[in-house]
Design an enzyme around this catalytic site. Structure first.
Site, short mmCIF file in Angstrom:
data_model
loop_
_atom_site.label_atom_id
_atom_site.label_comp_id
_atom_site.label_asym_id
_atom_site.label_seq_id
_atom_site.Cartn_x
_atom_site.Cartn_y
_atom_site.Cartn_z
N GLU A 64 -3.05 7.11 3.09
CA GLU A 64 -1.71 7.36 3.64
C GLU A 64 -1.44 6.33 4.74
O GLU A 64 -0.39 5.71 4.77
CB GLU A 64 -1.65 8.77 4.21
CG GLU A 64 -0.34 9.12 4.86
CD GLU A 64 -0.34 10.54 5.42
OE1 GLU A 64 0.74 10.96 5.86
OE2 GLU A 64 -1.38 11.21 5.44
N HIS A 65 -2.38 6.18 5.66
CA HIS A 65 -2.30 5.20 6.74
C HIS A 65 -3.51 4.28 6.64
O HIS A 65 -4.63 4.76 6.52
CB HIS A 65 -2.37 5.89 8.11
CG HIS A 65 -1.30 6.88 8.35
ND1 HIS A 65 -1.48 8.23 8.11
CD2 HIS A 65 -0.04 6.76 8.82
CE1 HIS A 65 -0.37 8.88 8.43
NE2 HIS A 65 0.53 8.01 8.85
#
Length: 167
Positions: A64-65
């Site tokens: 996601e990150h």
């Protein structure tokens, strides 16, 4: 609950230093019980044989990150296709992207970044956000990141920005 953390590096020393620092900071954080569970159940440290192998692991994982704290991060980011948002260098904390920089806070999780972007109007197009702050630019926004982090009771997020200013 269920959050995942993956750190991949060709350097065993870097992996060990990060683990030590995480454990040192944990007692000062407000969400210790939750964070202890995530660190115990959902955190993985992988020593890759090379930076190229690390990129392959990241691409397969589809975070996601993604924080790219490497030399030539901009160049390396061009080879990343499966991440919700990419944060370049020492002065680009995930909290800046979540609170100020602009990428949607609703990013693909669980490997969905291989097929889907964050929630936006162009939902049927795949994109990756790239965030890069310089030291001086981050210094200007640290108070705002800390304020947002305080409102959301995410003090580790706030510290992820402020600690970078302390060297």
């Amino acid at each position: 609950p269920g959050s995942q953390v993956l750190m991949v590096s060709p350097s065993g020393k870097v992996l060990a230093r990060v683990q030590k620092e995480m454990n040192a900071q944990l007692p000062a954080l407000s969400r210790q019980a939750y964070l202890r569970d995530v660190l115990k159940q959902g955190t993985h440290f992988v020593q890759a044989r090379s930076l190229a192998e690390a990129v392959r692991v990241v691409e397969d994982y589809s975070p996601e990150h993604l924080s790219l704290v490497v030399k030539n991060g901009r160049l390396l980011a061009k080879s990343i296709r499966n991440a919700g948002a990419i944060f370049l260098g020492n002065y680009s904390p995930v909290a800046a992207g979540d609170f100020l920089a602009g990428p949607s806070h609703t990013l693909p999780t669980g490997g969905a970044g291989k097929s889907f972007p964050g929630l936006m109007v162009q939902h049927f197009f795949k994109r990756t956000s790239v965030v890069e702050y310089g030291e001086k630019h981050l210094a200007k926004v640290v108070p705002h990141i800390e304020a947002f982090a305080g409102v959301e009771h995410l003090d580790a997020h706030g510290r992820s920005a402020s600690i970078r200013q302390k060297g």
